[in-house]
Design an enzyme around this catalytic site. Structure first.
Site, PDB file in Angstrom:
ATOM      1  N   HIS A 118      37.655  38.868  36.784  1.00 39.90           N
ATOM      2  CA  HIS A 118      37.198  39.391  35.210  1.00 39.90           C
ATOM      3  C   HIS A 118      35.818  40.190  35.662  1.00 39.90           C
ATOM      4  O   HIS A 118      35.227  40.059  36.592  1.00 39.90           O
ATOM      5  CB  HIS A 118      37.258  38.226  34.244  1.00 39.90           C
ATOM      6  CG  HIS A 118      36.929  37.032  35.099  1.00 39.90           C
ATOM      7  ND1 HIS A 118      35.884  36.394  35.565  1.00 39.90           N
ATOM      8  CD2 HIS A 118      37.845  35.791  35.387  1.00 39.90           C
ATOM      9  CE1 HIS A 118      35.978  35.023  36.174  1.00 39.90           C
ATOM     10  NE2 HIS A 118      37.451  34.871  35.923  1.00 39.90           N
ATOM     11  N   HIS A 170      43.376  36.187  40.004  1.00 43.36           N
ATOM     12  CA  HIS A 170      42.537  37.204  38.995  1.00 43.36           C
ATOM     13  C   HIS A 170      41.299  37.459  39.234  1.00 43.36           C
ATOM     14  O   HIS A 170      40.812  36.782  39.982  1.00 43.36           O
ATOM     15  CB  HIS A 170      42.974  36.391  37.429  1.00 43.36           C
ATOM     16  CG  HIS A 170      42.223  35.073  37.383  1.00 43.36           C
ATOM     17  ND1 HIS A 170      42.186  33.943  37.938  1.00 43.36           N
ATOM     18  CD2 HIS A 170      40.814  35.190  36.694  1.00 43.36           C
ATOM     19  CE1 HIS A 170      41.206  33.280  37.633  1.00 43.36           C
ATOM     20  NE2 HIS A 170      40.635  33.899  36.600  1.00 43.36           N
ATOM     21  N   ARG A 218      46.122  28.581  38.128  1.00 37.59           N
ATOM     22  CA  ARG A 218      45.492  29.582  37.255  1.00 37.59           C
ATOM     23  C   ARG A 218      45.671  30.686  38.332  1.00 37.59           C
ATOM     24  O   ARG A 218      44.942  30.657  39.365  1.00 37.59           O
ATOM     25  CB  ARG A 218      44.118  28.881  36.874  1.00 37.59           C
ATOM     26  CG  ARG A 218      43.440  30.520  36.347  1.00 37.59           C
ATOM     27  CD  ARG A 218      44.006  30.816  34.985  1.00 37.59           C
ATOM     28  NE  ARG A 218      43.293  31.908  34.409  1.00 37.59           N
ATOM     29  CZ  ARG A 218      43.608  33.019  34.456  1.00 37.59           C
ATOM     30  NH1 ARG A 218      44.446  33.617  35.282  1.00 37.59           N
ATOM     31  NH2 ARG A 218      42.843  34.138  33.975  1.00 37.59           N
ATOM     32  N   GLU A 228      31.796  33.754  36.719  1.00 35.07           N
ATOM     33  CA  GLU A 228      32.316  32.447  36.267  1.00 35.07           C
ATOM     34  C   GLU A 228      31.688  31.252  36.923  1.00 35.07           C
ATOM     35  O   GLU A 228      31.589  31.120  38.096  1.00 35.07           O
ATOM     36  CB  GLU A 228      33.876  32.456  36.512  1.00 35.07           C
ATOM     37  CG  GLU A 228      34.610  30.960  36.602  1.00 35.07           C
ATOM     38  CD  GLU A 228      36.107  31.188  36.934  1.00 35.07           C
ATOM     39  OE1 GLU A 228      36.708  31.982  36.402  1.00 35.07           O
ATOM     40  OE2 GLU A 228      36.759  30.546  37.732  1.00 35.07           O
ATOM     41  N   HIS A 245      40.377  35.600  42.725  1.00 33.54           N
ATOM     42  CA  HIS A 245      40.227  34.039  43.005  1.00 33.54           C
ATOM     43  C   HIS A 245      41.325  33.523  42.281  1.00 33.54           C
ATOM     44  O   HIS A 245      42.105  33.873  41.317  1.00 33.54           O
ATOM     45  CB  HIS A 245      39.131  33.361  42.631  1.00 33.54           C
ATOM     46  CG  HIS A 245      38.660  33.600  41.046  1.00 33.54           C
ATOM     47  ND1 HIS A 245      37.992  34.496  40.716  1.00 33.54           N
ATOM     48  CD2 HIS A 245      38.813  32.602  39.923  1.00 33.54           C
ATOM     49  CE1 HIS A 245      37.780  34.569  39.429  1.00 33.54           C
ATOM     50  NE2 HIS A 245      38.329  33.195  39.067  1.00 33.54           N
ATOM     51  N   GLU A 277      39.752  34.825  27.633  1.00 29.10           N
ATOM     52  CA  GLU A 277      40.618  34.576  28.454  1.00 29.10           C
ATOM     53  C   GLU A 277      41.832  35.401  28.442  1.00 29.10           C
ATOM     54  O   GLU A 277      42.545  35.426  29.497  1.00 29.10           O
ATOM     55  CB  GLU A 277      41.021  32.920  28.886  1.00 29.10           C
ATOM     56  CG  GLU A 277      41.691  32.565  27.397  1.00 29.10           C
ATOM     57  CD  GLU A 277      41.864  31.074  27.208  1.00 29.10           C
ATOM     58  OE1 GLU A 277      41.614  30.205  28.362  1.00 29.10           O
ATOM     59  OE2 GLU A 277      42.403  30.623  26.235  1.00 29.10           O
TER      60      GLU A 277
END
Ligand SMILES: *[C@@H]1O[C@H](CO)[C@@H](O)[C@H](O)[C@H]1NC(C)=O
Ligand SMILES: *[C@@H]1O[C@H](CO)[C@@H](O)[C@H](O)[C@H]1NC(C)=O
Ligand SMILES: *[C@@H]1O[C@H](CO)[C@@H](O)[C@H](O)[C@H]1NC(C)=O
Length: 474
Positions: free
Chosen positions: A173, A171, A168, A177, A216, A238
């Protein structure tokens, strides 16, 4: 609801008319027929067609014929043509319908008599969520947010799978999380605003947390990984994360070159033109030390660690009916507003009726089958009954891979209605895990008050327990 029945009758008549037309050898393919005003309104020439329900074959479970307030679970598996009948209420459903939905959701087809009024939707099967497909067969993700459960304003969830070596991508946000590893193992890494670094390997049953804005990445180790992500914002998507690929693709190459100390423009010749999101990568080195990159600020101090090896922790509570493992900021301080319980309920047992004073609760149900998502249709399942004040109550059925959301202060129980253990996670937006047990509440209230309020006998009230039971044996 006469209008509902009228509408359904009209649909059936249309369907019947279509069948009759087909049977009478009417031409197939495109055809047009001039409309006739003789079909408007009442006309004795346009007789009605009666529905023939005399030959509908069905059977009722014994629990459907007893007092509806007993509200026992209805296992429609193997029952001929399940019907929306409970106690003295309901009626036949000759169709159109898809019986598989009714078998999965018996408390929607024939609700307990204690259901009343309206309770906002509290469930979402991830099997109905759009799958976001990773590149190169490196994995996928499925999300639940306010689009699916509008009342779930405080938290959103994502189920994600990464194949071995799959990333993944790097990124960040705007939401924090929290994650629980469902199966397999994963390497996680992050860099803080102070330049501290973090890397760790986690496996099934472990937990990680990244604060909002901290960049991360995740990479699956051998065998791949599946994990549940919970974000502290119900409108999280997402699709709206900030991505390393886009930082580079969306800044002028001349600026990138200056930014990195005069590197040639050609350095950026082969960068991706847009997001990778989930993509295959070089397998992570077996020795995690090879990925311990340290700057002058060093590594994140252990008490601020972004991971907690919950799989190695003992259950917090074990009872005859199951167990509860609690993780909250007392042991995992960085996740300062995430408190969770991994609850196991044996067949027939009930996570006792309770509510949460502080917060909402997102409950992700994981039965034995979710861990691979291959046995979605296993026989075991659970139901949650929610009481929402103003007389309103509603019962919802859950299966492996489903998630649910229970707003603040509403009572709920989780009953294992199947033959396998139910395992689910309660995640709270709270600085410690807490609930109020209905059993303990009335057990610690002066008996006369309880007897006067509920019209119970002294002998009943004297059997109430003074301690929380958590999971009560069936
Ligand atoms: C993880 O997945 C494997 C392969 O599907 C399965 O055999 C195993 O039981 C799963 N692990 C857990 C903890 O359920
Ligand atoms: C309490 O229960 C008794 C015995 O069934 C009944 O006669 C009485 O009406 C009930 N009282 C109230 C207030 O419901
Ligand atoms: C209830 O019964 C217990 C004995 O079982 C007795 O000590 C108590 O006084 C009774 N309470 C009331 C309110 O009747």
């Amino acid at each position: 609801m006469p209008s509902h029945f009228a509408a359904r009758g009209a649909n059936l008549l249309l369907a019947l008319a279509a069948l009759q037309q087909a049977a009478s050898g009417a031409p197939t393919g495109t055809s047009t027929t001039a409309s006739s005003t003789s079909l408007l309104g009442y006309n004795p020439a346009n007789g009605v067609q009666f529905q023939d329900t005399d030959n509908i074959q069905y059977s009722l479970l014994p629990q459907q014929t007893e007092d509806a307030n007993i509200g026992a679970f209805l296992d429609f598996n193997g029952v001929e043509n399940p019907q929306p009948i409970r106690g003295s209420r309901g009626g036949l459903d000759p169709g159109p319908r898809k019986t598989e939905y009714d078998i999965l959701n018996p408390d929607k087809l024939a609700p307990p008599g204690t259901d009343h009024g309206s309770v906002a939707n509290a469930e979402w099967p991830l099997g109905l969520s759009h799958t976001k497909m990773g590149l190169g067969r490196a994995g996928w993700s499925r999300q639940q947010n306010v689009d699916n459960i509008p009342v779930a304003t405080e938290m959103a969830g994502v189920d994600m799978r990464l194949e071995a070596g799959g990333y993944r991508e790097l990124h960040w946000h705007t939401a924090a999380e929290w994650s629980y590893v469902l199966n397999g193992s994963v390497r996680i890494q992050a860099v803080t605003e102070d330049g501290q670094t973090f890397v760790d390997d986690l496996s099934a049953g472990d937990v990680w947390f990244f604060p909002a804005g901290v960049p991360h990445s995740l990479q699956a180790l051998d065998g791949g990984v599946e994990f549940l992500l919970v974000f502290d914002d119900g409108s999280f998507s997402e699709d709206s994360t900030f991505l390393a690929t886009e930082v580079f693709a969306r800044n002028p190459k001349s600026v990138l070159s200056k930014n990195f100390g005069g590197l040639p423009l050609s350095a950026w010749d082969n960068i991706p033109s847009g997001e990778l999101f989930i993509f295959p990568g070089t397998p992570a080195p077996k020795d995690i030390a090879e990925q311990n990159i340290v700057g002058s600020a060093g590594v994140i101090p252990v008490e601020q660690s972004y991971s907690y090896h919950l799989s190695k922790a003992a259950d917090t509570v074990t009872t005859a009916g199951g167990s509860v493992k609690i993780i909250d900021p007392k042991t995992f301080p960085i996740a300062s507003m995430f408190s969770a319980a991994v609850v196991t309920i044996k067949p027939g047992a009930v996570r006792e009726i309770h509510w949460h004073t502080l917060t909402s609760c997102i409950a992700e149900l994981l039965m034995s089958g979710i861990l691979t998502l291959s046995s979605f249709f296993i026989s075991g399942d659970a139901r949650i009954g929610i009481y929402a004040a103003e007389g309103n109550a509603r019962t919802f059925n859950y299966h492996a891979g489903d998630c649910g959301y229970i707003p603040k202060a509403m009572t709920h129980y989780v009953e294992n209605t199947g033959t396998d253990d139910v395992v689910f996670i309660e995640v709270l937006q709270a600085d410690h895990f807490s609930d109020i047990s209905v059993g303990q509440w009335v057990g610690l209230t002066p008996p006369q008050i309880v007897m006067d309020t509920l019209n119970l006998t002294n002998s009943t009230v004297s059997q109430f327990k003074k301690e929380k039971q958590y999971v009560v044996q069936g």
